[in-house]
Structure formats: C-alpha cells, structure tokens
Design an enzyme around this catalytic site. Structure first.
Site, mmCIF file in Angstrom:
data_model
loop_
_atom_site.group_PDB
_atom_site.id
_atom_site.type_symbol
_atom_site.label_atom_id
_atom_site.label_comp_id
_atom_site.label_asym_id
_atom_site.label_seq_id
_atom_site.Cartn_x
_atom_site.Cartn_y
_atom_site.Cartn_z
ATOM 1 N N CYS A 1 0.804 -1.225 0.000
ATOM 2 C CA CYS A 1 0.000 0.000 0.000
ATOM 3 C C CYS A 1 0.833 1.269 0.000
ATOM 4 O O CYS A 1 0.338 2.340 -0.337
ATOM 5 C CB CYS A 1 -0.926 0.010 1.219
ATOM 6 S SG CYS A 1 -0.054 0.091 2.798
ATOM 7 N N GLU B 1 -6.996 -5.806 -1.963
ATOM 8 C CA GLU B 1 -7.189 -4.773 -0.931
ATOM 9 C C GLU B 1 -6.029 -3.796 -0.962
ATOM 10 O O GLU B 1 -4.874 -4.191 -1.185
ATOM 11 C CB GLU B 1 -7.292 -5.441 0.444
ATOM 12 C CG GLU B 1 -7.519 -4.476 1.607
ATOM 13 C CD GLU B 1 -6.247 -4.182 2.394
ATOM 14 O OE1 GLU B 1 -6.334 -3.499 3.427
ATOM 15 O OE2 GLU B 1 -5.158 -4.621 1.956
ATOM 16 N N ARG C 1 -11.136 1.953 9.827
ATOM 17 C CA ARG C 1 -10.066 1.587 8.884
ATOM 18 C C ARG C 1 -10.674 1.539 7.488
ATOM 19 O O ARG C 1 -11.360 0.581 7.123
ATOM 20 C CB ARG C 1 -9.459 0.232 9.252
ATOM 21 C CG ARG C 1 -8.214 -0.142 8.441
ATOM 22 C CD ARG C 1 -7.686 -1.488 8.906
ATOM 23 N NE ARG C 1 -6.435 -1.866 8.285
ATOM 24 C CZ ARG C 1 -5.221 -1.510 8.710
ATOM 25 N NH1 ARG C 1 -5.127 -0.738 9.778
ATOM 26 N NH2 ARG C 1 -4.127 -1.922 8.095
ATOM 27 N N ARG D 1 -10.483 1.112 3.637
ATOM 28 C CA ARG D 1 -9.656 0.458 2.639
ATOM 29 C C ARG D 1 -10.452 0.218 1.359
ATOM 30 O O ARG D 1 -11.675 0.071 1.386
ATOM 31 C CB ARG D 1 -9.122 -0.888 3.162
ATOM 32 C CG ARG D 1 -8.104 -0.766 4.295
ATOM 33 C CD ARG D 1 -6.814 -0.142 3.785
ATOM 34 N NE ARG D 1 -5.751 -0.120 4.769
ATOM 35 C CZ ARG D 1 -5.508 0.867 5.612
ATOM 36 N NH1 ARG D 1 -6.306 1.943 5.600
ATOM 37 N NH2 ARG D 1 -4.503 0.819 6.454
#
Length: 360
Positions: free
Chosen positions: A96, A134, A178, A180
C-alpha cells in the site's frame, strides 16, 4: 459442502485466510489453500505458528512464481508450470505504501506499486474465477484516478467483471475505523450483479463480537504482563496528549469507542490524534448498551495506556490464539504491532467474500 481452491498473495499473518474461514463456517464453503506468498519472515513465522498443520508452500517473493514483472502482465509467466493446481479464488493485499497519503504517492512508479502486475500475471496464468484485492484509500485518487482506471482496464482485458468498494472496518464487525479499497472480480459470469454502488451489507455495532473498544480491552494488564509497561509516563504524556507539532495539527482524543486506524509503526507511540490510548477510568467504567456509552470510573483518569498487541489483533478481527502462539515463537511486541498494522481486517474480508460469491 462447496470447496474452493485459494491462493493467498502477500499473505501477511493470514488476515485473508481468517476472513475466508469466518465466511466459510457460516456459509458451507471450505477453502483449500494451494499456496501463498509472503516475503517478510516475522509475518511468515506468525502465520505458520497459527496454521500449525498447514503444509502450503510459501513462495516468498511472488516473482518466484510469476516471473519478473518488468514486462507487465503481458510478460511470459511460469505460474502454471510451477503450480499446476487449479485456483478458484485469489486473495491479495498488495503493498500500500506507493498509494498511501502518508507517503510519497509514487503509485505504479514505485517498485512496490508495480507488484500489481504480478497479480495480473498470476490471473493471466491461473485464470481463477474470483479475486479479492485490498489497498489503501489513496489508490482511489492516485494520479487523479488514472491508476485505478488502468488497473480496472487490465482486469477487464483479462476477462473479469469488477467492482470497487471503499469500506470501513467499523461497518464490518470490528470497532476500528479503517477505510480500505476492495477490488473484487468474477470471470465466470460477466452478467453477475457486482456493482460499485452495492457494497457488502454492513454489520451493526451490537452484532460485532466486540461492540466497542471497551469490550475488547484487557483488564489488569500490569498483572497479566509482568515486566512490561504499557502506560504513559508523566514525561511523555504531554507530548502524546497534544495537538501536534512540525506542521501537523489535529485534535487529540482518547477512550474512543471505535479505534483510530492502526498503523504498522504504532510501537513508536505517536500522538492521541494518530494512535489509540485508553484511561483506566474508561477501561474500568460501565457500558450502557442503550446509550452506547461508557460511564468512566471515578479513579484512573490520569493512568493512560496504549494498546497491547492482543488488543491490536482483536481490532483486525484476528484470533487471540494467533498472538499467543506468536509470542511462544519469540515474536516481540514491536513485531506484533507491525503485523497487526499491516494486516487486512478479517471480518471485512468475510463480508466481501459473501457479497462476491453470492452476486451471481
């Protein structure tokens, strides 16, 4: 019982696998793990410690399986030759940092960002029906949205109908803010109902295993972890409980019922505007289920501590046993914090899989 052969790319400590098992138990699906790829040795140790009976090959660097990615997804690949087993679903939480708002935002110009092409090479070679990817929310806006557009074009060229969802873990089973990006795909039925505007069904707080952070926090940590100190000293407390410095200015807060986003560097102890801290007055207080509120205890307001590694794993929907076994294998708190911060939220994965598989 339906069986799906699965591959776990960038597997970390096993967040995708745990999420798949959560889904499978409730929906009569068994996942047969054909292989995985994880380059970080400490994460691999925690994974193997928890899945003790697992004999799945860890390919390490995914390029050991797909071949060099310099030529993009059109380059010659050897994934099928080296791993001839049929794959039904691919899971991949690809690096990421290239897309993170906290980093340089180099996107696919970053060597780690180009690992998406390893995913594409794998999909080209193995042709799994489904995939779940993800990444951080910065992927949505990287290069003005062009990066995501290019990714979707590549996936479409490989035969997949896709959907992209921005999901918050707090809406899917854990008290943890969170956000994502999840990209899902199905090549078996291009007429399925996957749609960007129809994300998985959310889970209400009281339906969670831990409705709030108050429910998952450990009590009496000084007794449970003799020799370790999770409490803030009087010296560091003013720094932690501040609005920030060096151009960073944000209102701090502690005792949040939904935790702030976990990060892999939480062991360094940042500020209460970035990390999670809780007072004994909160931990020992009383929870009012009707008001969804904690009445603080009279004592303990000034005794403030950070999360324990066990609590950090719980915030990602990961089992306590994983932390217990990792510690038995010598994993330090610092390593466990990093692993929790890097992990995918398992409960969100379970919801994503359900939406993907039942959208036909």
């Amino acid at each position: 019982m339906k069986k799906l052969n699965a591959f776990d790319m960038f597997s970390g400590v096993g967040g995708f696998r745990i999420g798949a098992e959560i889904f499978g138990i409730s929906n009569g699906v068994r996942f047969n793990w054909i292989g995985r790829a994880e380059i970080e040795p400490n994460a691999d140790t925690t994974y193997r410690g928890y899945f003790a009976d697992d004999e799945t090959i860890n390919w390490g660097d995914i390029q050991n399986l797909t071949g060099p990615i310099g030529g993009g997804h059109k380059s010659k690949v050897n994934a099928h030759k080296l791993m001839p087993e049929h794959i039904d679903i691919l899971f991949a939480g690809f690096p990421c940092q290239p897309f993170s708002t906290m980093g340089a935002r180099l996107g696919l110009k970053d060597a780690r960002g180009t690992l998406f092409f390893a995913i594409a090479s794998f999909l080209k070679a193995k042709k799994p029906r489904y995939f779940v990817l993800e990444n951080v929310r910065g992927l949505m806006t990287d290069a003005g949205g062009d990066t995501l557009m290019m990714i979707r074009k590549i996936l479409s060229d490989l035969g997949y109908k896709t959907a992209v969802w921005m999901l918050n873990s707090a809406d899917y089973g854990v008290p943890h803010v969170r956000r994502r990006v999840y990209i899902v795909g199905d090549r078996g039925n291009r007429r399925n109902k996957l749609d960007d505007g129809e994300p998985p069904v959310t889970i209400r707080p009281l339906e969670r295993k831990y409705p709030t952070t108050w429910h998952l926090l450990e009590r009496n940590v000084e007794r449970a972890y003799a020799g370790k100190n999770y409490y803030l000293s009087d010296k560091i407390k003013p720094t932690i409980l501040s609005r920030g410095s060096g151009g960073y200015n944000y209102e701090w807060s502690i005792d949040n019922l939904n935790a702030r986003p976990l990060c892999r560097t939480m062991h360094k102890m940042h500020r209460a505007s970035q990390d999670n801290y809780f007072s004994d007055a909160f931990i020992n207080g009383k929870f009012d289920v009707k008001k969804m509120k904690v009445t603080h205890a009279r004592a303990g307001k000034d005794r403030i501590r950070r999360l324990t590694p066990l609590e950090a794993f719980r915030l990602q929907g990961l089992p306590d046993e994983m932390v217990i076994k990792a510690k038995m294998l010598g994993m330090s708190d610092t390593q466990l914090y990093m692993q929790a911060g890097n992990s995918v939220s398992a409960t969100t994965v379970a919801a994503v899989i359900k939406k993907l598989l039942f959208s036909d």
